[in-house]
Design a protein around this motif. Structure first.
Motif, PDB file in Angstrom:
ATOM      1  N   ASP A  28       0.790  -1.231   0.000  1.00  0.00           N
ATOM      2  CA  ASP A  28       0.000   0.000   0.000  1.00  0.00           C
ATOM      3  C   ASP A  28       0.824   1.284   0.000  1.00  0.00           C
ATOM      4  OD1 ASP A  28      -2.533  -1.414   0.198  1.00  0.00           O
ATOM      5  OD2 ASP A  28      -1.932  -1.874   2.256  1.00  0.00           O
ATOM      6  N   TYR A  29       2.132   1.162   0.199  1.00  0.00           N
ATOM      7  CA  TYR A  29       2.995   2.336   0.264  1.00  0.00           C
ATOM      8  C   TYR A  29       4.201   2.152  -0.648  1.00  0.00           C
ATOM      9  CZ  TYR A  29       0.420   3.757   4.486  1.00  0.00           C
ATOM     10  OH  TYR A  29      -0.565   4.130   5.370  1.00  0.00           O
ATOM     11  N   ASP A  30       4.751   3.269  -1.093  1.00  0.00           N
ATOM     12  CA  ASP A  30       6.010   3.257  -1.840  1.00  0.00           C
ATOM     13  C   ASP A  30       7.137   3.313  -0.812  1.00  0.00           C
ATOM     14  OD1 ASP A  30       7.992   3.604  -3.812  1.00  0.00           O
ATOM     15  OD2 ASP A  30       7.823   5.795  -3.643  1.00  0.00           O
ATOM     16  N   VAL A  31       7.675   2.137  -0.469  1.00  0.00           N
ATOM     17  CA  VAL A  31       8.627   2.030   0.647  1.00  0.00           C
ATOM     18  C   VAL A  31      10.068   2.104   0.154  1.00  0.00           C
ATOM     19  CG1 VAL A  31       9.392   0.637   2.594  1.00  0.00           C
ATOM     20  CG2 VAL A  31       6.972   0.610   1.932  1.00  0.00           C
ATOM     21  N   HIS A  32      10.855   2.976   0.779  1.00  0.00           N
ATOM     22  CA  HIS A  32      12.278   3.155   0.455  1.00  0.00           C
ATOM     23  C   HIS A  32      13.111   2.814   1.690  1.00  0.00           C
ATOM     24  CE1 HIS A  32      11.730   5.629  -3.325  1.00  0.00           C
ATOM     25  NE2 HIS A  32      10.512   5.637  -2.808  1.00  0.00           N
ATOM     26  N   VAL A  33      14.178   2.036   1.484  1.00  0.00           N
ATOM     27  CA  VAL A  33      15.102   1.705   2.584  1.00  0.00           C
ATOM     28  C   VAL A  33      16.524   2.023   2.118  1.00  0.00           C
ATOM     29  CG1 VAL A  33      15.664   0.001   4.349  1.00  0.00           C
ATOM     30  CG2 VAL A  33      13.541  -0.233   3.058  1.00  0.00           C
ATOM     31  N   PRO A  34      16.886   3.301   2.113  1.00  0.00           N
ATOM     32  CA  PRO A  34      18.234   3.662   1.652  1.00  0.00           C
ATOM     33  C   PRO A  34      19.306   3.223   2.633  1.00  0.00           C
ATOM     34  CG  PRO A  34      17.118   5.587   2.542  1.00  0.00           C
ATOM     35  CD  PRO A  34      16.098   4.481   2.520  1.00  0.00           C
ATOM     36  N   ALA A  35      20.433   2.817   2.110  1.00  0.00           N
ATOM     37  CA  ALA A  35      21.576   2.455   2.954  1.00  0.00           C
ATOM     38  C   ALA A  35      22.332   3.737   3.306  1.00  0.00           C
ATOM     39  CB  ALA A  35      22.483   1.483   2.214  1.00  0.00           C
ATOM     40  N   LEU A  36      22.242   4.155   4.542  1.00  0.00           N
ATOM     41  CA  LEU A  36      22.957   5.362   4.959  1.00  0.00           C
ATOM     42  C   LEU A  36      24.467   5.132   4.834  1.00  0.00           C
ATOM     43  CD1 LEU A  36      20.936   6.314   8.168  1.00  0.00           C
ATOM     44  CD2 LEU A  36      20.848   7.446   5.942  1.00  0.00           C
ATOM     45  N   PRO A  37      25.195   6.075   4.239  1.00  0.00           N
ATOM     46  CA  PRO A  37      26.637   5.888   4.008  1.00  0.00           C
ATOM     47  C   PRO A  37      27.463   6.131   5.267  1.00  0.00           C
ATOM     48  CG  PRO A  37      25.959   8.026   3.187  1.00  0.00           C
ATOM     49  CD  PRO A  37      24.706   7.350   3.668  1.00  0.00           C
ATOM     50  N   ILE A  38      27.142   5.385   6.314  1.00  0.00           N
ATOM     51  CA  ILE A  38      27.801   5.570   7.612  1.00  0.00           C
ATOM     52  C   ILE A  38      29.290   5.243   7.532  1.00  0.00           C
ATOM     53  CG2 ILE A  38      27.923   4.682   9.980  1.00  0.00           C
ATOM     54  CD1 ILE A  38      24.851   4.316   9.815  1.00  0.00           C
ATOM     55  N   TYR A  39      29.643   4.246   6.732  1.00  0.00           N
ATOM     56  CA  TYR A  39      31.022   3.749   6.733  1.00  0.00           C
ATOM     57  C   TYR A  39      31.892   4.386   5.647  1.00  0.00           C
ATOM     58  CZ  TYR A  39      28.452   0.330   9.446  1.00  0.00           C
ATOM     59  OH  TYR A  39      27.621  -0.267  10.353  1.00  0.00           O
ATOM     60  N   GLU A  40      31.342   5.359   4.936  1.00  0.00           N
ATOM     61  CA  GLU A  40      32.149   6.057   3.938  1.00  0.00           C
ATOM     62  C   GLU A  40      33.011   7.115   4.621  1.00  0.00           C
ATOM     63  OE1 GLU A  40      29.848   7.662   0.776  1.00  0.00           O
ATOM     64  OE2 GLU A  40      28.964   5.726   0.213  1.00  0.00           O
ATOM     65  N   THR A  41      34.262   7.162   4.226  1.00  0.00           N
ATOM     66  CA  THR A  41      35.185   8.147   4.792  1.00  0.00           C
ATOM     67  C   THR A  41      35.054   9.458   4.032  1.00  0.00           C
ATOM     68  OG1 THR A  41      36.744   6.388   5.368  1.00  0.00           O
ATOM     69  CG2 THR A  41      37.593   8.642   5.328  1.00  0.00           C
ATOM     70  N   ALA A  42      34.758  10.521   4.759  1.00  0.00           N
ATOM     71  CA  ALA A  42      34.625  11.843   4.137  1.00  0.00           C
ATOM     72  C   ALA A  42      34.881  12.903   5.191  1.00  0.00           C
ATOM     73  CB  ALA A  42      33.233  12.008   3.526  1.00  0.00           C
ATOM     74  N   ALA A  43      35.249  14.075   4.733  1.00  0.00           N
ATOM     75  CA  ALA A  43      35.508  15.178   5.655  1.00  0.00           C
ATOM     76  C   ALA A  43      34.185  15.732   6.176  1.00  0.00           C
ATOM     77  CB  ALA A  43      36.294  16.267   4.933  1.00  0.00           C
ATOM     78  N   GLY A  44      34.267  16.405   7.314  1.00  0.00           N
ATOM     79  CA  GLY A  44      33.091  17.075   7.839  1.00  0.00           C
ATOM     80  C   GLY A  44      32.359  16.262   8.889  1.00  0.00           C
ATOM     81  N   ASP A  45      31.316  16.851   9.416  1.00  0.00           N
ATOM     82  CA  ASP A  45      30.524  16.239  10.470  1.00  0.00           C
ATOM     83  C   ASP A  45      29.661  15.111   9.911  1.00  0.00           C
ATOM     84  OD1 ASP A  45      29.234  16.507  13.295  1.00  0.00           O
ATOM     85  OD2 ASP A  45      27.552  16.525  11.891  1.00  0.00           O
ATOM     86  N   GLN A  46      29.674  13.961  10.592  1.00  0.00           N
ATOM     87  CA  GLN A  46      28.977  12.777  10.083  1.00  0.00           C
ATOM     88  C   GLN A  46      27.463  12.960  10.004  1.00  0.00           C
ATOM     89  OE1 GLN A  46      30.955  10.663   8.509  1.00  0.00           O
ATOM     90  NE2 GLN A  46      30.814   8.857   9.802  1.00  0.00           N
ATOM     91  N   LEU A  47      26.842  13.491  11.050  1.00  0.00           N
ATOM     92  CA  LEU A  47      25.383  13.652  11.043  1.00  0.00           C
ATOM     93  C   LEU A  47      24.940  14.629   9.962  1.00  0.00           C
ATOM     94  CD1 LEU A  47      23.019  12.471  12.836  1.00  0.00           C
ATOM     95  CD2 LEU A  47      25.307  11.932  13.589  1.00  0.00           C
TER      96      LEU A  47
END
Length: 233
Positions: A28-47
């Motif tokens: 009944d819904y268009d459900v999305h489950v994105p994989a948050l890129p928690i383990y990707e290394t990048a500059a800046g604040d994670q949140l």
């Protein structure tokens, strides 16, 4: 046209954490489950980076009036998004969300990557320790033994501690459903009551004999409560 629902996992969460929710709501819904890129290394604040990822995901998929559901760190990201983009959020659902208080020993957790210790910490997530399957423990152990991933986990945990959201909550005008476990050791139930006090329009449901991930430990009850809330929204 189906309403859009986005499910956001936590720091050590897997997409499979949402399996029962996806199965229940997908018809009944268009459900999305994105994989948050928690383990990707990048500059800046994670949140901030994870919030930007969600902004870009929603824009790229042209999603509007979303039902935003977040567990633990995923709930934290959902709050930061809703505070910035209230016009895109129809309903906010938080379960075991960080943002106000989180009881975590994350500072030492990834460094002690023995099987026994990881099993103990994964079991701590649940009211019923038997929920900590061998597969789940092995997934977390693999992450903690990867130096790069360990560093990103620590950065994300520290970022979550910095992003105290109490001052943002009164500005979230979307209706909010809080689903909590009475036996949540990580974000104890008093945190849910604090969220309810700060949010202008919030309803709280607490499950007995349930820990930090109600959608896994009480899947039937979680889906029934969420469905009833959305039907009456």
């Amino acid at each position: 046209m189906k309403q859009h629902m986005i499910l956001l996992h936590g720091l050590f969460g897997q997409l499979s954490n949402w399996s029962s929710v996806v199965a229940y709501f997908s018809p009944d819904y268009d459900v999305h489950v994105p994989a948050l890129p928690i383990y990707e290394t990048a500059a800046g604040d994670q949140l901030s980076r994870l919030t930007t990822f969600l902004e870009e995901y929603i824009a790229a998929n042209n999603l509007k009036d979303v039902i935003l559901v977040g567990n633990s760190l995923g709930g934290h990201v959902a709050i930061l998004y809703a505070a910035k983009h209230a016009h895109h959020v129809k309903t906010l659902v938080l379960t075991g969300s960080s943002g106000l208080y989180e009881n975590t020993s994350m500072g030492g957790f990834p460094k002690r990557s023995t099987l026994e210790y990881i099993r103990e910490r994964v079991a701590y997530t649940f009211h019923d320790p038997a929920m900590a399957s061998d597969e789940m423990v092995e997934e977390v152990l693999t992450i903690t033994r990867d130096t790069r991933k360990c560093l990103t986990v620590l950065r994300a945990a520290k970022s979550a501690q910095r992003h105290y959201v109490a001052d943002l909550l009164p500005a979230i005008t979307s209706p909010v459903l809080l689903i909590w476990g009475a036996n949540d050791h990580i974000t104890p139930v008093h945190v849910a009551h604090e969220f309810k006090e700060w949010l202008p329009s919030a309803q709280l449901v607490v499950f007995d004999d349930c820990g930090h991930v109600p959608m896994m430990e009480k899947p039937y009850e979680f889906n029934q409560v969420l469905a009833a809330y959305l039907n009456n929204a």
